[in-house]
Design a protein around this motif. Structure first.
Motif, PDB file in Angstrom:
ATOM      1  N   PRO A 317       0.837  -1.205   0.000  1.00 41.45           N
ATOM      2  CA  PRO A 317       0.000   0.000   0.000  1.00 41.45           C
ATOM      3  C   PRO A 317       0.870   1.254   0.000  1.00 41.45           C
ATOM      4  O   PRO A 317       1.615   1.503   0.942  1.00 41.45           O
ATOM      5  CB  PRO A 317      -0.804  -0.128   1.302  1.00 41.45           C
ATOM      6  CG  PRO A 317       0.050  -0.969   2.205  1.00 41.45           C
ATOM      7  CD  PRO A 317       0.875  -1.860   1.324  1.00 41.45           C
ATOM      8  N   ALA A 318       0.780   2.056  -1.036  1.00 33.79           N
ATOM      9  CA  ALA A 318       1.601   3.267  -1.162  1.00 33.79           C
ATOM     10  C   ALA A 318       0.879   4.432  -0.487  1.00 33.79           C
ATOM     11  O   ALA A 318       0.161   5.218  -1.124  1.00 33.79           O
ATOM     12  CB  ALA A 318       1.877   3.577  -2.629  1.00 33.79           C
ATOM     13  N   VAL A 319       1.080   4.545   0.804  1.00 37.35           N
ATOM     14  CA  VAL A 319       0.411   5.579   1.585  1.00 37.35           C
ATOM     15  C   VAL A 319       0.805   6.976   1.113  1.00 37.35           C
ATOM     16  O   VAL A 319       0.003   7.912   1.140  1.00 37.35           O
ATOM     17  CB  VAL A 319       0.728   5.388   3.087  1.00 37.35           C
ATOM     18  CG1 VAL A 319       0.189   6.547   3.915  1.00 37.35           C
ATOM     19  CG2 VAL A 319       0.153   4.066   3.582  1.00 37.35           C
ATOM     20  N   ALA A 320       2.048   7.128   0.672  1.00 34.49           N
ATOM     21  CA  ALA A 320       2.526   8.451   0.243  1.00 34.49           C
ATOM     22  C   ALA A 320       1.674   9.036  -0.876  1.00 34.49           C
ATOM     23  O   ALA A 320       1.327  10.219  -0.857  1.00 34.49           O
ATOM     24  CB  ALA A 320       3.984   8.364  -0.203  1.00 34.49           C
ATOM     25  N   THR A 321       1.332   8.219  -1.858  1.00 35.00           N
ATOM     26  CA  THR A 321       0.515   8.725  -2.963  1.00 35.00           C
ATOM     27  C   THR A 321      -0.962   8.775  -2.588  1.00 35.00           C
ATOM     28  O   THR A 321      -1.693   9.645  -3.047  1.00 35.00           O
ATOM     29  CB  THR A 321       0.699   7.873  -4.223  1.00 35.00           C
ATOM     30  OG1 THR A 321       0.498   6.496  -3.888  1.00 35.00           O
ATOM     31  CG2 THR A 321       2.074   8.051  -4.804  1.00 35.00           C
TER      32      THR A 321
END
Length: 405
Positions: A317-321
């Motif tokens: 899961p790419a929380v940054a994006t």
């Protein structure tokens, strides 16, 4: 003729030109396919999801298991590091996770954590007093960003002050690059042995700290809490409780200096700090993707773009994006310390929502309240281009941050 399947994208992406920037590939994925297959350095492939709705689903849906850590650790399951990974809260699913989290969450209630604020303020003052006697420029990382959360979490656990520097070195190694196998194993063994000895001491002389509380729980007649679990919980709290906050303090200050107009607004209105800290949590990722723990699908799952992930695949899961998704955050790539609607996922969500989230918020609020009051002219002492992220680390943090004022 059927279209040939695309090759997995090598991950992690190359470092961006500036330590303040995210890899542009992340936004390209989010605004394009939004879900892509990636290949990790060890050859394992997985799927990276980048939209807020999908990342939130990965974090909430029980079909995404946290036991992927145990799977990844299978090759080293006989090592102390592998065992610790398999036994940690972040690598557990219910019901084991539910039982242990319930025990430790009593120490992180909003009321109890708020009661720590005066002591945190004292520690901030002590450290800034020491820092302001040093010749300038001063490294904020070494002299403030690291020691503050180390002292806070060690006092919370009940670790003697004289051991705190050693603890930071062990924890730093534990969260180092996965290729540093020997260093991680040595640090893990040292931590397990240390906490085993400390528990023995506290059984004889309990104090007002978390380890003593957990020991008391384990000694209740119907308790299922084991000494090994106390050790694992303590190591997890130590690592998560200070490494993350230490990196955020220095990265947050750098971000504010990189956005002087926003910093000026905050200086003029320090009462807006709580909202500002949450905006910085949204804007400044903890890792290259903003997320630490991948997941493993236990069943077929359909995502928002119609992509179907089969059972048994790793999902990152790419929380940054997700935290900059234009579908959720207006002008999400802009730092706006006055942002009203801010459903960021910096602390995760669901059953793995960060236990220490409120503690981290208080540390960050008081750290920046004091910095603005005592060093209103704080500025970088070197060009931003000379700053470097820590090498071989899972977390995004600066090697040093030379400042003057």
């Amino acid at each position: 003729m059927a279209e040939a399947p695309s090759e997995p994208i090598p991950f992690p992406f190359p470092d961006p030109p500036s330590v303040c920037e995210l890899p542009p590939e992340l936004a390209e994925v989010r605004d394009g396919e939004s879900v892509v297959e990636v290949k990790f350095p060890d050859g394992i492939t997985g799927w990276m999801v980048t939209k807020h709705a999908d990342v939130r689903k990965v974090l909430l849906d029980p079909r995404f298991s946290s036991r992927v850590i145990a799977t990844a650790a299978a090759a080293m399951s006989e090592t102390e590091t592998g065992k610790l990974m398999n036994e940690s809260l972040v690598g557990m699913d219910p019901p084991e996770h539910t039982r242990l989290r319930k025990l430790v969450s009593k120490a992180f209630t909003a009321r109890r954590v708020e009661q720590l604020r005066p002591r945190i303020v004292e520690l901030v003052v002590e450290l800034l007093d020491e820092l302001q006697t040093l010749p300038r420029p001063v490294d904020l990382v070494k002299n403030f960003a690291v020691p503050l959360p180390v002292r806070v979490v060690c006092e919370l656990l009940g670790v003697p002050a004289g051991d705190q520097d050693t603890f930071h070195a062990w924890s730093n190694a534990l969260l180092g690059d996965w290729h540093q196998v020997a260093e991680k194993e040595a640090a893990t063994v040292a931590l397990v042995n240390y906490f085993g000895d400390l528990i023995a001491v506290k059984r004889q002389k309990p104090a007002d700290d978390m380890i003593s509380e957990l020991i008391a729980v384990s000694e209740e007649e119907d308790s299922t809490l084991t000494e090994r679990e106390i050790i694992t919980l303590s190591i997890g709290i130590l690592s998560a409780g200070h490494e993350t906050t230490a990196n955020l303090i220095s990265m947050f200050l750098l971000t504010l200096l990189h956005h002087p107009e926003e910093f000026d607004k905050l200086r003029a209105n320090p009462e807006a700090l709580p909202k500002a800290i949450d905006e910085l949590l949204r804007f400044v990722p903890l890792t290259a993707t903003g997320g630490i723990t991948p997941r493993l699908t236990t069943a077929e799952v359909e995502l928002s773009n119609g992509k179907v992930l089969p059972a048994g695949v790793v999902v990152l899961p790419a929380v940054a994006t997700a935290n900059r998704d234009p579908d959720v955050f207006e002008d999400g790539d802009r730092l706006d310390l006055a942002r009203e609607q801010n459903p960021h996922l910096a602390f995760s969500t669901g059953i793995h929502y960060c236990l220490g989230a409120q503690l981290a918020r208080i540390e960050l609020q008081e750290a920046f309240r004091a910095i603005m009051e005592r060093m209103p002219e704080v500025r970088l002492a070197v060009p931003e281009s000379e700053l470097r992220l820590k090498p071989a680390s899972i977390l995004r943090g600066l090697e040093s941050l030379p400042i003057t004022w």
